[in-house]
Structures are given as C-alpha cells and as structure tokens.
Design a protein around this motif. Structure first.
Motif, PDB file in Angstrom:
ATOM      1  N   ILE A 126       0.822  -1.301   0.192  1.00 38.43           N
ATOM      2  CA  ILE A 126       0.079  -0.100   0.014  1.00 38.43           C
ATOM      3  C   ILE A 126       0.872   1.214  -0.131  1.00 38.43           C
ATOM      4  CG2 ILE A 126      -1.624   1.382   1.427  1.00 38.43           C
ATOM      5  CD1 ILE A 126      -3.079  -1.160   1.907  1.00 38.43           C
ATOM      6  N   PRO A 127       1.846   1.227   0.830  1.00 36.59           N
ATOM      7  CA  PRO A 127       2.604   2.733   0.862  1.00 36.59           C
ATOM      8  C   PRO A 127       3.421   2.763  -0.565  1.00 36.59           C
ATOM      9  CG  PRO A 127       2.961   1.464   2.867  1.00 36.59           C
ATOM     10  CD  PRO A 127       2.220   0.450   2.061  1.00 36.59           C
ATOM     11  N   PHE A 128       3.793   1.544  -1.214  1.00 39.50           N
ATOM     12  CA  PHE A 128       4.376   1.567  -2.402  1.00 39.50           C
ATOM     13  C   PHE A 128       3.620   2.269  -3.576  1.00 39.50           C
ATOM     14  CE2 PHE A 128       5.140  -0.460  -6.472  1.00 39.50           C
ATOM     15  CZ  PHE A 128       6.525  -0.246  -6.828  1.00 39.50           C
ATOM     16  N   TYR A 129       2.222   1.968  -3.602  1.00 41.99           N
ATOM     17  CA  TYR A 129       1.314   2.383  -4.504  1.00 41.99           C
ATOM     18  C   TYR A 129       0.957   3.904  -4.337  1.00 41.99           C
ATOM     19  CZ  TYR A 129       1.017  -2.059  -7.177  1.00 41.99           C
ATOM     20  OH  TYR A 129       1.089  -3.106  -8.087  1.00 41.99           O
ATOM     21  N   LEU A 130       0.724   4.011  -3.053  1.00 42.89           N
ATOM     22  CA  LEU A 130       0.217   5.343  -2.785  1.00 42.89           C
ATOM     23  C   LEU A 130       1.186   6.387  -2.746  1.00 42.89           C
ATOM     24  CD1 LEU A 130      -2.231   5.077   0.242  1.00 42.89           C
ATOM     25  CD2 LEU A 130      -2.799   4.802  -2.044  1.00 42.89           C
ATOM     26  N   GLU A 131       2.452   6.073  -2.494  1.00 46.31           N
ATOM     27  CA  GLU A 131       3.467   7.255  -2.797  1.00 46.31           C
ATOM     28  C   GLU A 131       3.737   7.705  -4.169  1.00 46.31           C
ATOM     29  OE1 GLU A 131       8.599   7.216  -2.263  1.00 46.31           O
ATOM     30  OE2 GLU A 131       7.322   6.046  -1.209  1.00 46.31           O
ATOM     31  N   ARG A 132       3.678   6.462  -4.993  1.00 46.75           N
ATOM     32  CA  ARG A 132       3.759   6.836  -6.524  1.00 46.75           C
ATOM     33  C   ARG A 132       2.473   7.453  -7.122  1.00 46.75           C
ATOM     34  NH1 ARG A 132       6.935   3.415  -4.635  1.00 46.75           N
ATOM     35  NH2 ARG A 132       8.950   3.137  -5.696  1.00 46.75           N
ATOM     36  N   PHE A 133       1.245   7.075  -6.765  1.00 49.87           N
ATOM     37  CA  PHE A 133       0.122   7.773  -7.150  1.00 49.87           C
ATOM     38  C   PHE A 133      -0.012   9.059  -6.830  1.00 49.87           C
ATOM     39  CE2 PHE A 133      -2.597   3.172  -6.732  1.00 49.87           C
ATOM     40  CZ  PHE A 133      -1.977   3.104  -8.065  1.00 49.87           C
ATOM     41  N   PHE A 156     -10.625   6.280 -10.429  1.00 54.77           N
ATOM     42  CA  PHE A 156      -9.961   6.525  -9.002  1.00 54.77           C
ATOM     43  C   PHE A 156     -11.064   7.116  -7.954  1.00 54.77           C
ATOM     44  CE2 PHE A 156      -8.052   9.112  -5.851  1.00 54.77           C
ATOM     45  CZ  PHE A 156      -7.467   8.364  -5.170  1.00 54.77           C
ATOM     46  N   ALA A 157     -11.756   8.245  -8.534  1.00 50.67           N
ATOM     47  CA  ALA A 157     -12.492   8.788  -7.866  1.00 50.67           C
ATOM     48  C   ALA A 157     -13.834   8.070  -7.163  1.00 50.67           C
ATOM     49  CB  ALA A 157     -13.054  10.163  -8.359  1.00 50.67           C
ATOM     50  N   ALA A 158     -14.177   7.448  -8.153  1.00 54.38           N
ATOM     51  CA  ALA A 158     -15.472   6.597  -7.876  1.00 54.38           C
ATOM     52  C   ALA A 158     -15.106   5.312  -7.173  1.00 54.38           C
ATOM     53  CB  ALA A 158     -16.001   6.058  -9.212  1.00 54.38           C
ATOM     54  N   MET A 159     -13.800   4.840  -6.971  1.00 59.11           N
ATOM     55  CA  MET A 159     -13.410   3.644  -6.128  1.00 59.11           C
ATOM     56  C   MET A 159     -12.808   4.008  -5.083  1.00 59.11           C
ATOM     57  SD  MET A 159     -14.080   0.761  -7.738  1.00 59.11           S
ATOM     58  CE  MET A 159     -12.708  -0.388  -7.061  1.00 59.11           C
ATOM     59  N   ALA A 160     -12.489   5.489  -4.718  1.00 62.46           N
ATOM     60  CA  ALA A 160     -11.538   5.772  -3.816  1.00 62.46           C
ATOM     61  C   ALA A 160     -12.231   5.431  -2.286  1.00 62.46           C
ATOM     62  CB  ALA A 160     -11.181   6.999  -3.643  1.00 62.46           C
ATOM     63  N   ASP A 161     -13.391   5.728  -2.192  1.00 63.91           N
ATOM     64  CA  ASP A 161     -14.104   5.537  -0.939  1.00 63.91           C
ATOM     65  C   ASP A 161     -14.342   3.876  -0.547  1.00 63.91           C
ATOM     66  OD1 ASP A 161     -14.608   8.285   0.215  1.00 63.91           O
ATOM     67  OD2 ASP A 161     -16.064   8.465  -1.646  1.00 63.91           O
ATOM     68  N   TYR A 162     -14.505   3.265  -1.490  1.00 63.91           N
ATOM     69  CA  TYR A 162     -14.912   1.856  -1.496  1.00 63.91           C
ATOM     70  C   TYR A 162     -13.585   1.079  -0.900  1.00 63.91           C
ATOM     71  CZ  TYR A 162     -15.843  -3.076  -3.041  1.00 63.91           C
ATOM     72  OH  TYR A 162     -16.117  -4.213  -3.155  1.00 63.91           O
ATOM     73  N   MET A 163     -12.173   1.630  -1.692  1.00 64.62           N
ATOM     74  CA  MET A 163     -11.119   1.229  -1.510  1.00 64.62           C
ATOM     75  C   MET A 163     -10.648   1.316  -0.043  1.00 64.62           C
ATOM     76  SD  MET A 163      -9.871  -0.707  -4.073  1.00 64.62           S
ATOM     77  CE  MET A 163      -8.128  -0.663  -3.419  1.00 64.62           C
ATOM     78  N   SER A 164     -11.120   2.453   0.515  1.00 65.95           N
ATOM     79  CA  SER A 164     -10.686   3.123   1.768  1.00 65.95           C
ATOM     80  C   SER A 164     -11.286   2.180   2.924  1.00 65.95           C
ATOM     81  CB  SER A 164     -11.002   4.438   2.036  1.00 65.95           C
ATOM     82  OG  SER A 164     -10.152   5.156   1.204  1.00 65.95           O
ATOM     83  N   LEU A 171      -7.372   6.471   1.409  1.00 65.54           N
ATOM     84  CA  LEU A 171      -6.290   6.473   0.452  1.00 65.54           C
ATOM     85  C   LEU A 171      -5.625   8.073   0.293  1.00 65.54           C
ATOM     86  CD1 LEU A 171      -7.905   4.679  -2.592  1.00 65.54           C
ATOM     87  CD2 LEU A 171      -6.262   3.861  -0.692  1.00 65.54           C
ATOM     88  N   MET A 172      -6.537   8.961   0.595  1.00 66.56           N
ATOM     89  CA  MET A 172      -6.162  10.304   0.571  1.00 66.56           C
ATOM     90  C   MET A 172      -5.872  11.057   1.784  1.00 66.56           C
ATOM     91  SD  MET A 172      -9.656  10.890  -1.807  1.00 66.56           S
ATOM     92  CE  MET A 172     -10.748  10.463  -0.818  1.00 66.56           C
ATOM     93  N   GLU A 173      -5.587  10.323   2.939  1.00 70.21           N
ATOM     94  CA  GLU A 173      -4.952  10.873   4.053  1.00 70.21           C
ATOM     95  C   GLU A 173      -3.535  11.042   3.811  1.00 70.21           C
ATOM     96  OE1 GLU A 173      -5.017  10.116   8.685  1.00 70.21           O
ATOM     97  OE2 GLU A 173      -5.282   8.476   7.460  1.00 70.21           O
ATOM     98  N   ASN A 174      -3.118  12.327   3.963  1.00 68.10           N
ATOM     99  CA  ASN A 174      -1.728  12.693   3.844  1.00 68.10           C
ATOM    100  C   ASN A 174      -1.379  12.706   2.259  1.00 68.10           C
ATOM    101  OD1 ASN A 174      -1.230  13.166   6.608  1.00 68.10           O
ATOM    102  ND2 ASN A 174      -1.015  10.947   6.770  1.00 68.10           N
TER     103      ASN A 174
END
Length: 218
Positions: A126-133, A156-164, A171-174
């Motif tokens: 998760i850190p690997f992907y989020l850092e790059r995204f 991304f936007a439509a999936m973000a809350d579901y993924m969280s 996903l969007m914290e920090n």
C-alpha cells in the motif's frame, strides 16, 4: 438516443465509475442494482458470470475498464494522441493492480494466510502504490494522467471510498494531490447533482464488506 443500461450490485465499486461517466456525458440510463439472492438468477445470463455490464441498444458488454475507456472516448475524456491514451491506459491498469492486491487480502478466507499477508500489504504494498500515485497526481496537477481530466480520474474517484473501506485505510489521508483528483471529479456540477439524487452513503457497503471479509476458521 441510445437506450443504455448499467447492471451492477447496489454498491459503488466497479459499477460506479461507469455510472459517473454516463452522468458526466449527460446520458439517461437505467441503473439496475442487484440485491440479495437475485444475483444467482442473473449470473448465468451474463457473458462471463461477472458484472458490471453495459448495455446499449440491446448490445451487452462486460469488462469495466474496457467500458470506461469506451465512454471516455465518447465524452472526450481521453488524451490528445496515442501516447497520451497509452499513459491513461497504463495508469488505469496500475490502479486495477492495486485494487486486486487489496481485494486478495480482504477476501482471503484462511485466517492464517490472511495473517501472513497483512504486514506485506500494509507495510510494503500500500505505501509503495500510494507514494507513486500521489507523485503522479502532483506532477499532473490533480489528475492521474496527461495533466487534465480523463476517464482514469473517474475510475480513481469512484473507487476511492470503496477502496478505503475495503483496505481499512484512507487513500487520501496525507495525499493532498490524490484528494485533488477525487475532488476534481466529485465537484463537477453533474456529479454533485447526481449525488443529491443518489447520496453517496457507504453504510451498506461497509456492512457488506465486513460480512464478506471475515476469514473462515481453520
């Protein structure tokens, strides 16, 4: 005007980007939401036993990313040339890879296997992907590709809350630039109007994920 239907569960997830792209395109569509045991009746009638399904004038297509790409072309949410379209496609496929890795952990039914997967997922993957995204979103001014609004931003936007919810992370914290990607879609007038009619409530989704994400006893 083409008669359009979208068939998916009564959840956001992979059906939601398709819904939002149609809303953005100003298309009236039949929003078919599968509830409870109805899926058992519908599944054998689908092309490959999966949803979402997109239907246009009686022709049915599966595969969510292919459908998003098709709608992106229709509503001019694509690149200026083939290379930019490749950039958008690559970002979409990478985001799908991330979704699959989180989902594999969430849906693992073996308690012991799930325990082994946990640390690598949360400390490495998760850190690997989020850092790059986040870096890509910053470079593209609050978008995931080609420095403008494209269909992968809707993905991304439509999936973000579901993924969280599925990953039990935010996903969007920090990650202010990923938050900008989300906002650049969700604050569009057509999308805001859609959510006034169909509020983005995730309580049912959370309950469903909790029920489906419990590992079995060994």
């Amino acid at each position: 005007m083409a008669k359009v239907k979208v068939t998916y569960f009564d959840l956001p997830a992979l059906g939601e980007p398709i819904r939002l792209l149609l809303v953005y395109g100003g298309v009236e569509f039949e929003d078919i939401r599968i509830e409870g045991d109805k899926w058992l009746d519908i599944k054998p009638k689908t092309p490959f036993g999966q949803v979402p399904l997109y239907e246009e004038d009686g022709k049915i297509m599966n595969q969510s990313i292919a459908i998003m790409r098709y709608l992106g072309k229709k509503y001019k949410l694509i690149g200026a040339n083939d290379w930019e379209d490749l950039e958008i496609d690559a970002m979409a496929e990478t985001f799908r890879d991330f979704i699959i890795k989180v989902a594999m952990y969430h849906y693992e039914t073996s308690a012991s296997t799930k325990a082994k997967l946990k640390d690598p997922l949360y400390k490495e993957t998760i850190p690997f992907y989020l850092e790059r995204f986040e870096k890509i979103a910053k470079e593209n001014g609050g978008h995931l590709a080609v420095k403008k609004l494209t269909w992968v931003d809707f993905f991304f936007a439509a999936m973000a809350d579901y993924m969280s919810l599925m990953g039990k992370i935010n996903l969007m914290e920090n990650n202010p630039n990923l938050k900008a990607v989300y906002d650049n879609v969700m604050k569009l007038p057509a999308i805001k109007k859609w959510h006034e009619k169909y509020p983005l409530t995730l309580d049912g989704t959370k309950a469903w994920l909790e029920a489906t994400g419990k590992p079995s006893a060994e």
